[in-house]
Design an enzyme around this catalytic site. Structure first.
Site, PDB file in Angstrom:
ATOM      1  CB  SER A 252      -9.092  -5.578 -12.154  1.00 38.74           C
ATOM      2  OG  SER A 252      -9.671  -6.795 -11.866  1.00 38.74           O
ATOM      3  CE  LYS A 253      -5.603 -10.322 -10.333  1.00 36.12           C
ATOM      4  NZ  LYS A 253      -4.269  -9.765  -9.745  1.00 36.12           N
ATOM      5  NE  ARG A 254     -11.079 -10.034  -9.201  1.00 36.66           N
ATOM      6  CZ  ARG A 254      -9.984 -10.288  -8.593  1.00 36.66           C
ATOM      7  NH1 ARG A 254      -9.431 -11.614  -8.733  1.00 36.66           N
ATOM      8  NH2 ARG A 254      -9.244  -9.485  -7.807  1.00 36.66           N
TER       9      ARG A 254
END
Length: 531
Positions: A252-254
RNA sequence: GGGGCCAUCGUCUAGUGGUUAGGACGGGAGAUUCUCAGUCUUCAAACCGGGGUUCGAUUCCCCGUGGCCCUGCCA
């Protein structure tokens, strides 16, 4: 005719997982002589749209994933942005309404929540009662009179099951009864993703939907919509997701902060940051990290290396083939060789592909890769100046396999006077020059020899140094380490003689002098303290 | 809670009803060069657990466990 598509949201960057999906779509289309489309899933209208789209197009182009129709290139089935296709979605909704495949529903969110709660309490799956479904124009009037507004829901089947053949997963079956009457149009009249998606795929004659596994459970409702609209649903292929480094969790980019705790990920990231700093650029980990394709472009990876790594993230040809040219991957790619389980992103392996590819790049091409970095850093003035190019070529040649990524050239500030004063590795300086009792004398003696060597080239320099140590009956190691630290400031580097040649006689002599001065000063200090 | 998908070295993966379970990255050891990089040699490292089916299961079936996804007027 095979037609595949990649339909990213305008998020402002191209994610590793997303680009892997794009690659597989592209490969499948190319391998089948089909067409690959790029459209934009921008159903939630954003500001700065162009800004959010550009990095995605740039990333795809950098990797050589080209598209035949869609954004910027146009085509016969546009527009290719969902935000411009609202009329088509409205028309589709009207058809679904007319055929009974969808209905207007006047339930409030609270009423719906109450039904869900009831189902939860009773321990059964939630199935909407359809109590606020409008059966006739009279119902619409009555509900409207109560101040209600309508969404449009799918009239999902409540018995039987949805079976389809997935090119990666095989036969898949879902019971219709578990499906909800999904909303396809909001109360404000805008349509939702699943509807838009199916309408677009249909309008654009998409034959194969190749997408991430997370959509597998969404497929029944999309098949329902497609069939209700009177079309044959596309063939589906659901790719396993890309997992975090060292784990099976979805990437996830988060969660960049978390990945930065992974040593391999952190190392790659740090390497990138070093390049950026030397270029005088700044970036934060949110926008510049190994999960984002732009990172690799900025740091100087080869697109082919990145693509090759991505190809093997969930796909394999056999038990040994790892390196593929574009032609080979297009020729060999088949969906049934896609693996079913998640593939975790391994920064080390990606770098290994890069290193291997870089070794194959011929000298002239490698030099061209490196030149822009030197120019941006301000270490050279003109990337087209023949003398500059010749000098950089010599450096790249001497560097050999040490330049694994184009930006690695910036590790060699000591070879570029414009980069500023020589920085010394102080520990190495002390170990190799200050501390040994003969290093200073040897350096001083060799200083007078080396300045006169002609031609000032590696071979002659080697002869000179070897003659120098032989006449004194010394091992070459007695002086060579001191010489390296004196002339480059570092304990490690290219071959000594190539390095001297690159530096040239003036700089070599000047640096030896500077080192001698520094070393003598250090000794003075030591003596002074002792006395 | 309900449903779906998935499960081989640390990682990416190959593979089969009977194999010394193969390759790659990474790791260890050694060799080589003025250092580093590279190269070469070499070693260690896996079939999630439990039941079946079977002469024989890593492979087929069931259950469990774990991961992920869907279950939204998000995409």
């Amino acid at each position: 005719m095979v037609r595949t598509r990649f339909a990213p949201s305008p998020t402002g960057y191209l994610h590793i997982g997303g680009v892997r999906t794009a690659l597989f779509n592209w490969l499948f289309a190319r391998s089948q002589g089909g067409r690959f489309l790029l459209r934009l899933d921008d159903t939630d209208r954003e500001r700065n749209l162009e800004e959010a789209v550009r990095p995605i197009l740039e990333g795809l182009r950098w990797l050589g994933i080209d598209w035949d129709e869609g954004l910027e290139v146009g085509g016969d089935y546009g527009p290719y942005r969902q935000s411009e296709r609202a009329d088509r979605y409205d028309a589709a909704v009207e058809r679904l309404l007319a055929s009974g495949a969808a209905y207007r529903d006047y339930a409030t969110p609270e009423e719906l929540e109450a039904e869900r709660e009831e189902a939860r309490a009773a321990g059964r799956a939630f199935v909407y009662s359809r109590r606020w479904r409008a059966e006739s124009p009279a119902d619409d009037e009555r509900f409207a009179a109560e101040g209600r507004s309508a969404v449009v829901r799918l009239t999902m089947p409540r018995e039987g099951s949805c079976r389809f053949h997935d090119l990666v997963r095989g036969d898949v079956e879902f019971e219709w009864a578990r499906e909800q009457d999904h909303v396809i149009r909001r109360a404000d009249g805008t349509c939702l993703y699943h509807l838009a998606n199916v309408v677009d795929d249909q309008d654009m004659k998409i034959s194969h939907v190749i997408r991430a596994e997370e959509h597998l459970s969404n497929t029944p409702r999309q098949i329902f919509i497609a069939e209700a609209l009177g079309a044959e649903p596309p063939i589906h292929a659901h790719l396993p997701f890309v997992a975090e480094p060292g784990s099976r969790n979805k990437l996830s980019k988060r969660k960049i902060a978390k990945y930065l705790k992974n040593p391999d990920f952190a190392e790659l990231h740090a390497r990138g940051m070093t390049v950026l700093e030397r270029l005088g650029r700044t970036a934060d980990a949110e926008t510049f990290n190994p999960v984002i394709v732009g990172f690799y472009e900025d740091v100087g990876f080869l697109p082919d290396a990145v693509v090759n790594y991505l190809l093997l993230l969930g796909w394999s040809l056999d038990d040994r083939t790892e390196d593929f040219t574009r032609e080979e991957m297009v020729r060999e790619f088949r969906l049934d060789r896609v693996s079913k389980s998640p593939a975790s992103f391994d920064p080390k392996k990606l770098v290994a592909f890069q290193e291997r590819r870089m070794q194959e790049v011929p000298l002239a091409a490698r030099t061209r890769l490196v030149l822009p970095y030197l120019a941006e850093a301000g270490w050279i003035d003109d990337v087209d100046d023949p003398a500059t190019v010749a000098r950089v070529t010599r450096i790249v040649e001497a560097a050999g396999d040490r330049i694994k990524i184009a930006g690695d050239i910036l590790d060699y500030a000591d070879l570029f006077p414009a980069a500023g004063d020589l920085a010394y590795d102080e520990k190495a300086f002390e170990k190799r020059i200050t501390k040994p009792d003969d290093a200073i004398d040897l350096l001083a003696a060799f200083r007078d020899v080396v300045g006169a060597v002609r031609p000032f080239a590696a071979e002659a320099l080697e002869t000179a140094l070897k003659g120098f140590v032989e006449s004194r009956d010394l091992a070459i190691s007695k002086i060579i380490h001191a010489l390296r630290v004196a002339t480059t400031g570092k304990a490690v580097g290219f071959g000594m003689f190539e390095t001297l040649e690159i530096l040239g006689p003036d700089l070599v002599v000047a640096r030896i002098d500077a080192a001698l001065e520094k070393a003598r000063a250090a000794k003075e200090t030591v003596h002074g303290d002792a006395d």
